[in-house]
Design a protein around this motif. Structure first.
Motif, PDB file in Angstrom:
ATOM      1  N   ALA A  56       0.875  -1.177   0.000  1.00  0.00           N
ATOM      2  CA  ALA A  56       0.000   0.000   0.000  1.00  0.00           C
ATOM      3  C   ALA A  56       0.911   1.225   0.000  1.00  0.00           C
ATOM      4  N   SER A  57       1.185   1.729  -1.188  1.00  0.00           N
ATOM      5  CA  SER A  57       2.151   2.820  -1.320  1.00  0.00           C
ATOM      6  C   SER A  57       1.520   4.147  -0.904  1.00  0.00           C
ATOM      7  N   PRO A  58       2.340   5.151  -0.622  1.00  0.00           N
ATOM      8  CA  PRO A  58       1.794   6.475  -0.313  1.00  0.00           C
ATOM      9  C   PRO A  58       0.941   7.042  -1.446  1.00  0.00           C
ATOM     10  N   ASP A  59       1.085   6.484  -2.652  1.00  0.00           N
ATOM     11  CA  ASP A  59       0.340   6.964  -3.818  1.00  0.00           C
ATOM     12  C   ASP A  59      -0.913   6.140  -4.081  1.00  0.00           C
ATOM     13  N   VAL A  60      -1.384   5.376  -3.106  1.00  0.00           N
ATOM     14  CA  VAL A  60      -2.449   4.405  -3.355  1.00  0.00           C
ATOM     15  C   VAL A  60      -3.745   5.054  -3.852  1.00  0.00           C
ATOM     16  N   LEU A  61      -4.098   6.232  -3.385  1.00  0.00           N
ATOM     17  CA  LEU A  61      -5.347   6.855  -3.838  1.00  0.00           C
ATOM     18  C   LEU A  61      -5.271   7.214  -5.318  1.00  0.00           C
ATOM     19  N   GLN A  62      -4.152   7.745  -5.742  1.00  0.00           N
ATOM     20  CA  GLN A  62      -3.946   8.036  -7.167  1.00  0.00           C
ATOM     21  C   GLN A  62      -3.984   6.743  -7.982  1.00  0.00           C
ATOM     22  N   GLN A  63      -3.387   5.688  -7.442  1.00  0.00           N
ATOM     23  CA  GLN A  63      -3.341   4.410  -8.151  1.00  0.00           C
ATOM     24  C   GLN A  63      -4.733   3.791  -8.289  1.00  0.00           C
ATOM     25  N   ILE A  64      -5.548   3.910  -7.252  1.00  0.00           N
ATOM     26  CA  ILE A  64      -6.920   3.394  -7.329  1.00  0.00           C
ATOM     27  C   ILE A  64      -7.729   4.177  -8.360  1.00  0.00           C
ATOM     28  N   ALA A  89       8.110  -3.988   5.609  1.00  0.00           N
ATOM     29  CA  ALA A  89       7.523  -2.940   6.445  1.00  0.00           C
ATOM     30  C   ALA A  89       8.031  -1.550   6.076  1.00  0.00           C
ATOM     31  N   GLN A  90       8.608  -1.409   4.890  1.00  0.00           N
ATOM     32  CA  GLN A  90       9.173  -0.124   4.493  1.00  0.00           C
ATOM     33  C   GLN A  90       8.069   0.933   4.332  1.00  0.00           C
ATOM     34  N   ILE A  91       8.427   2.183   4.595  1.00  0.00           N
ATOM     35  CA  ILE A  91       7.482   3.294   4.509  1.00  0.00           C
ATOM     36  C   ILE A  91       6.799   3.359   3.146  1.00  0.00           C
ATOM     37  N   ASP A  92       7.578   3.181   2.066  1.00  0.00           N
ATOM     38  CA  ASP A  92       6.988   3.327   0.734  1.00  0.00           C
ATOM     39  C   ASP A  92       6.095   2.155   0.347  1.00  0.00           C
ATOM     40  N   HIS A  93       6.020   1.125   1.197  1.00  0.00           N
ATOM     41  CA  HIS A  93       5.123   0.000   0.934  1.00  0.00           C
ATOM     42  C   HIS A  93       3.969  -0.100   1.926  1.00  0.00           C
ATOM     43  N   THR A  94       3.925   0.773   2.915  1.00  0.00           N
ATOM     44  CA  THR A  94       2.916   0.629   3.973  1.00  0.00           C
ATOM     45  C   THR A  94       2.156   1.907   4.305  1.00  0.00           C
ATOM     46  N   THR A  95       2.677   3.072   3.954  1.00  0.00           N
ATOM     47  CA  THR A  95       2.037   4.332   4.329  1.00  0.00           C
ATOM     48  C   THR A  95       0.635   4.461   3.743  1.00  0.00           C
ATOM     49  N   GLY A  96       0.412   3.837   2.603  1.00  0.00           N
ATOM     50  CA  GLY A  96      -0.906   3.889   1.986  1.00  0.00           C
ATOM     51  C   GLY A  96      -2.005   3.277   2.830  1.00  0.00           C
ATOM     52  N   LEU A  97      -1.639   2.448   3.813  1.00  0.00           N
ATOM     53  CA  LEU A  97      -2.660   1.894   4.714  1.00  0.00           C
ATOM     54  C   LEU A  97      -3.433   3.012   5.410  1.00  0.00           C
ATOM     55  N   TYR A  98      -2.748   4.112   5.721  1.00  0.00           N
ATOM     56  CA  TYR A  98      -3.437   5.244   6.344  1.00  0.00           C
ATOM     57  C   TYR A  98      -4.510   5.814   5.414  1.00  0.00           C
ATOM     58  N   MET A  99      -4.232   5.804   4.125  1.00  0.00           N
ATOM     59  CA  MET A  99      -5.167   6.364   3.148  1.00  0.00           C
ATOM     60  C   MET A  99      -6.412   5.492   2.977  1.00  0.00           C
ATOM     61  N   LEU A 100      -6.329   4.237   3.432  1.00  0.00           N
ATOM     62  CA  LEU A 100      -7.441   3.293   3.285  1.00  0.00           C
ATOM     63  C   LEU A 100      -8.212   3.105   4.583  1.00  0.00           C
ATOM     64  N   ARG A 101      -8.077   4.039   5.503  1.00  0.00           N
ATOM     65  CA  ARG A 101      -8.631   3.888   6.851  1.00  0.00           C
ATOM     66  C   ARG A 101     -10.159   3.933   6.902  1.00  0.00           C
ATOM     67  N   GLU A 102     -10.816   4.425   5.844  1.00  0.00           N
ATOM     68  CA  GLU A 102     -12.279   4.536   5.870  1.00  0.00           C
ATOM     69  C   GLU A 102     -12.985   3.229   5.517  1.00  0.00           C
ATOM     70  N   HIS A 103     -12.244   2.158   5.341  1.00  0.00           N
ATOM     71  CA  HIS A 103     -12.873   0.874   5.020  1.00  0.00           C
ATOM     72  C   HIS A 103     -13.913   0.539   6.086  1.00  0.00           C
TER      73      HIS A 103
END
Length: 304
Positions: A56-64, A89-103
């Motif tokens: 889940a990259s920091p760019d996940v919303l753009q990617q979706i 657990a690297q930042i560039d592979h996990t920060t996007g989890l924050y962007m998906l918090r409204e699940h």
């Protein structure tokens, strides 16, 4: 099995926000022929409807937004993502989890116990998300075939890769099996296999066996030379020290990919902004083409 490359760049993307290397500056000013790229992630499906998100990259919303299959709009709140697999657990592979918090329910997140520890203690992403949708952790087994609920038609097998844990990890500089993994994905109907490893620092026997058995390899393309970042003044670390096998030079990725069967599709992903292969007119890009090696780009699709 369908694979969609959501993001093909290494951490920071391309161009990187604070970088004026020949690639980044050249792209901004139109001096080179290249494509902008977001940070590394893929989505995989066995039925064109339910997708497994890898990282889940920091760019996940753009990617979706760029891939409508991940938002099928069947209800007021909806997603085509059935589960999330974390390679590390690297930042560039996990920060996007924050962007998906409204699940609307806890996310099924598959990762090793090492990665769970890193994201619970060193960088407590999982704890923070407990205040929102939450995480339903699924322990990702190593070297054992497993299935993921909600992802029909696909089988998975993870392999431990030699690498270092992130700087915030409780076991930084004390590597443990599961800090970083590669994954073989198998289409149950056709038997076709994809091997995915965006961070690959050493060609170990079990990793090489998995690559030889795959119909397509989607592997580490971070840096062209081992001293690339040092020569540019961007870092004091070599490619191998950062956990990435360089493409060129003795024992580099090109030598290994050349040894694969002629029928194997070979694709590089997780490409750093400094890598000359991003310039589509570069000598290095021509060398890859001569070896039958492709460079992943955002939006690339592979069908197996």
């Amino acid at each position: 099995m369908k694979i969609r490359v959501l993001g093909s760049a290494a951490g920071g993307g391309f161009p990187q926000w604070n970088c004026n290397c020949p690639n980044c500056d050249g792209l901004r000013k139109g001096r080179i022929r290249a494509q902008a790229r977001t940070q590394s992630s893929i989505a995989v499906s066995g039925d064109d409807e339910n997708w497994v998100l890898f990282n889940a990259s920091p760019d996940v919303l753009q990617q979706i937004r760029s891939f409508p299959a991940l938002q099928p709009a069947r209800a007021l709140r909806d997603t085509g993502i059935a589960a999330i697999v974390l390679i590390d657990a690297q930042i560039d592979h996990t920060t996007g989890l924050y962007m998906l918090r409204e699940h609307r329910k806890p996310w099924p997140v598959w990762c090793t116990a090492c990665v769970r520890e890193d994201l619970s203690v060193g960088n407590p992403v999982f704890g923070v998300l407990g205040h929102y949708s939450g995480i339903a952790w699924r322990e990702l087994p190593l070297q054992t075939r497993f299935a993921i609920d909600g992802a029909p038609g696909l089988g998975f097998e993870a392999l431990a890769l030699t690498s270092n844990a992130p700087p915030y990890s409780p076991h930084r500089d004390c590597p443990q099996a599961g800090d970083n993994i590669g994954v073989t994905l198998v289409d149950a109907a056709s038997g076709k296999r994809l091997f995915y490893a965006p961070g690959l620092g050493e060609m170990e026997p079990h990793v090489w066996a998995a690559m030889q058995a795959a119909d397509c390899v989607l592997v580490d393309g971070t840096l062209w030379t081992d001293d690339e970042m040092i020569r540019l003044g961007a870092s004091q670390k070599t490619s191998r020290a950062m956990g990435h096998l360089p493409q060129s030079g003795p024992g580099g990725m090109l030598e290994w990919l050349d040894r694969l069967p002629a029928t194997t599709r070979k694709v590089l992903i997780h490409i750093n902004n400094t890598n000359p292969i991003l310039d589509e007119d570069s000598r290095e890009r021509a060398e890859l083409a001569a070896h039958g090696i492709e460079v992943a780009f955002d939006g690339m699709e592979v069908a197996l």
